[in-house]
Motif scaffolding. Sequence first.
Motif, short mmCIF file in Angstrom:
data_model
loop_
_atom_site.label_atom_id
_atom_site.label_comp_id
_atom_site.label_asym_id
_atom_site.label_seq_id
_atom_site.Cartn_x
_atom_site.Cartn_y
_atom_site.Cartn_z
N LEU A 400 22.88 -39.49 -22.61
CA LEU A 400 23.64 -38.65 -21.67
C LEU A 400 23.66 -37.21 -22.14
O LEU A 400 23.50 -36.27 -21.36
CB LEU A 400 25.08 -39.16 -21.52
N GLU A 401 23.86 -37.03 -23.45
CA GLU A 401 23.93 -35.68 -24.01
C GLU A 401 22.58 -34.96 -23.90
O GLU A 401 22.52 -33.78 -23.56
CB GLU A 401 24.42 -35.74 -25.46
N VAL A 402 21.48 -35.70 -24.15
CA VAL A 402 20.14 -35.10 -24.02
C VAL A 402 19.92 -34.63 -22.57
O VAL A 402 19.47 -33.50 -22.33
CB VAL A 402 19.05 -36.11 -24.44
N GLN A 403 20.25 -35.50 -21.62
CA GLN A 403 20.03 -35.14 -20.21
C GLN A 403 20.93 -33.98 -19.77
O GLN A 403 20.51 -33.14 -18.97
CB GLN A 403 20.25 -36.38 -19.33
N ARG A 404 22.16 -33.95 -20.31
CA ARG A 404 23.09 -32.85 -19.97
C ARG A 404 22.60 -31.53 -20.57
O ARG A 404 22.60 -30.50 -19.91
CB ARG A 404 24.47 -33.17 -20.56
N THR A 405 22.19 -31.59 -21.84
CA THR A 405 21.79 -30.37 -22.56
C THR A 405 20.46 -29.84 -22.02
O THR A 405 20.29 -28.63 -21.87
CB THR A 405 21.61 -30.68 -24.08
N GLY A 406 19.52 -30.76 -21.77
CA GLY A 406 18.21 -30.34 -21.23
C GLY A 406 17.27 -29.84 -22.30
O GLY A 406 16.12 -30.24 -22.35
N SER A 407 17.76 -28.94 -23.17
CA SER A 407 16.88 -28.44 -24.24
C SER A 407 17.71 -27.94 -25.42
O SER A 407 18.88 -27.59 -25.27
CB SER A 407 16.00 -27.31 -23.72
N LYS A 408 17.08 -27.94 -26.58
CA LYS A 408 17.72 -27.40 -27.79
C LYS A 408 16.72 -26.52 -28.53
O LYS A 408 15.55 -26.89 -28.67
CB LYS A 408 18.21 -28.52 -28.70
N THR A 409 17.18 -25.35 -28.97
CA THR A 409 16.30 -24.40 -29.67
C THR A 409 16.77 -24.19 -31.10
O THR A 409 17.98 -24.03 -31.33
CB THR A 409 16.25 -23.07 -28.90
N TYR A 410 15.85 -24.23 -32.04
CA TYR A 410 16.17 -24.03 -33.46
C TYR A 410 15.37 -22.85 -34.02
O TYR A 410 14.19 -22.69 -33.68
CB TYR A 410 15.81 -25.28 -34.26
N MET A 411 15.99 -22.06 -34.87
CA MET A 411 15.29 -20.99 -35.59
C MET A 411 14.45 -21.64 -36.68
O MET A 411 14.90 -22.58 -37.35
CB MET A 411 16.29 -20.02 -36.25
N CYS A 412 13.23 -21.15 -36.86
CA CYS A 412 12.39 -21.67 -37.93
C CYS A 412 11.45 -20.56 -38.41
O CYS A 412 11.48 -19.45 -37.87
CB CYS A 412 11.59 -22.89 -37.46
N SER A 413 10.66 -20.86 -39.42
CA SER A 413 9.75 -19.82 -39.90
C SER A 413 8.42 -20.45 -40.31
O SER A 413 8.36 -21.65 -40.62
CB SER A 413 10.37 -19.08 -41.10
N TRP A 414 7.40 -19.67 -40.27
CA TRP A 414 6.10 -20.08 -40.81
C TRP A 414 5.34 -18.84 -41.26
O TRP A 414 5.18 -17.89 -40.51
CB TRP A 414 5.29 -20.88 -39.78
N GLN A 415 4.91 -18.85 -42.53
CA GLN A 415 4.14 -17.75 -43.14
C GLN A 415 4.82 -16.39 -42.91
O GLN A 415 4.20 -15.43 -42.46
CB GLN A 415 2.70 -17.75 -42.62
N GLY A 416 6.15 -16.39 -43.17
CA GLY A 416 6.91 -15.13 -43.09
C GLY A 416 7.38 -14.74 -41.70
O GLY A 416 8.20 -13.82 -41.55
N ASP A 417 6.87 -15.42 -40.65
CA ASP A 417 7.31 -15.07 -39.29
C ASP A 417 8.53 -15.89 -38.89
O ASP A 417 8.61 -17.08 -39.17
CB ASP A 417 6.18 -15.36 -38.27
N THR A 418 9.48 -15.21 -38.21
CA THR A 418 10.66 -15.91 -37.68
C THR A 418 10.31 -16.39 -36.28
O THR A 418 9.97 -15.59 -35.39
CB THR A 418 11.89 -14.99 -37.64
N LEU A 419 10.39 -17.73 -36.11
CA LEU A 419 9.99 -18.33 -34.82
C LEU A 419 11.14 -19.12 -34.22
O LEU A 419 12.15 -19.38 -34.87
CB LEU A 419 8.80 -19.28 -35.04
N CYS A 420 10.99 -19.49 -32.98
CA CYS A 420 11.94 -20.39 -32.31
C CYS A 420 11.18 -21.64 -31.86
O CYS A 420 10.07 -21.54 -31.33
CB CYS A 420 12.56 -19.73 -31.08
N PHE A 421 11.82 -22.78 -32.11
CA PHE A 421 11.22 -24.07 -31.75
C PHE A 421 12.15 -24.76 -30.75
O PHE A 421 13.32 -24.98 -31.04
CB PHE A 421 11.05 -24.92 -33.02
N THR A 422 11.63 -25.05 -29.56
CA THR A 422 12.46 -25.64 -28.51
C THR A 422 11.99 -27.06 -28.19
O THR A 422 10.79 -27.30 -28.02
CB THR A 422 12.42 -24.79 -27.21
N VAL A 423 12.98 -27.98 -28.13
CA VAL A 423 12.71 -29.34 -27.66
C VAL A 423 13.32 -29.40 -26.26
O VAL A 423 14.53 -29.18 -26.10
CB VAL A 423 13.37 -30.41 -28.57
#
Length: 517
Positions: A400-423
């Motif tokens: 229910l929570e997944v369907q309500r939320t729809g998506s979740k975004t997390y801050m992450c990094s790779w090789q010095g770059d600040t990225l966003c990862f969304t499910v």
Amino acid sequence: QTKTSIALLYDEVSENAYDIRLKLTKEVLTIQKQDVICVSGSDHSANHRTVTLRRQPVGGLGLSIKGGAEHKVPVVISKIFKDQAADQTGMLFIGDAIIQVNGINVESATHEEVVHLLRNAGDEVTITVQYLREAPSFLKLPLGSPGPSSDHSSGASSPLFDSGLHLNGNSTNTAPSSPSSPIANEPKYEKRWLDTLSVPLSMARISRYKAGTDKLRSNAFEVLALDGVSTGILQFYTAQESADWLRAISTNISDLTLQNMKMANKCCSPSDQVIHMGWVNERLEGTDSSQLYKFKFLALKGSSFYIFSTPPVSTLDWVRAEKIYNLCEVLFKIHKLWLADDCWLQANLYLGIHQDFDLEDQRPYCFSVMVGHGKSHYFNVELGSELAVWEKSFQRAIFLEVQRTGSKTYMCSWQGDTLCFTVDFALGFTCFDSKTKNVLWRFKFSQLKGSSDDGKTRVKLLFLNLDTKQIETKELEFQDLTAVLHCIHSFIAAKVASVDPVFIDSQSIARKYMYSN
């Protein structure tokens, strides 16, 4: 519907058990003890009764006694013979403790001293008695009305012998004396089951274990009310009886919890409903590595999983939880599951195996909830049916929570770059630059073919490129990797459930157990 039964109340200090009667209604468990009460006449105290017995040529005093100071119990009347002296008074009962004989206090006298006194007390014996409400079960006193025919005790002989005083003592008078009989205006007494403790079942909890340990009590458990009042340890004569009562009380507690949830949900928005709540035991890892368990109250509500030390009663109580976790970021896992209580008990009864034969140091029905930063909580419930309900409820609350939320975004990094990862429930996985918002890559859930991580911060996600049919590896670094992995798991499981609910049901460990039962 009211359920009643005779059981024992076990005192861990004295190690004695006392006969009690249990009465279970939808909302209350009542413990009753036998007592003698005055039903008519002037004497309403009924604590002490003074009775004069006239010794009869045949039958003597018409009673037997048991106990004595050497057994750390008072001398009590253990038998009353029908239509003989003691029975004719209408004022003496099995279970009466003898306090005085002809004015001499015998409360700390031995068995032999009281026998000697009664035998040599002459033709008229005046005794003062008080009903012993907590007669240790080792006295094996019958529970019914006076008379040997109504013996409801277990039939095993007592370690203490009965001294019959239905034989003639040293009587000086050889002529038959008139029998003892109640006088018209004398008080009338009856032995009855009286309520001594009522335990409300709303938000109550049950424990089959010795406090804080893995030691299972044999055919016994205690019920604790919301305010901490305990029934004490309720002991049953058979494993089957214990299981029946455990299930009956547990069912009533669950029904009341359901009512409480419905009441709470009337005050909550549709997105903040209580899915399930109830008591569990949480295992605490001690510094000396000894495993201790503590009662905790869990709740699945809206977007969160709550852990309380005491149940939330008002809407304000929800903010005082010990721990609150986002449902998308937890992982529910069943640890230990044994055969159904019924099968297990019946097999034991059939094989004649003592109930606690290999349960000494382990608890069945365990689950853990893994949370962020690699931490987890380890819980145990009393019944397999409760485990099945928790499994189903976690699944439902997370989906229910997944369907309500729809998506979740997390801050992450790779090789010095600040990225966003969304499910995202609809789109799958997206990775974009946090500053420019440029999408770096995007894959559907079905394209994720595997993953590996270092157990700390780094994860490798393996995706199938639909154009090249090659596997592409994407490496990312997260502050709380566990939370992200749990979130991916929640979204994929919810996606599968939305497409194929039957598959999800077929994966339920606890429900397979329920059906096999």
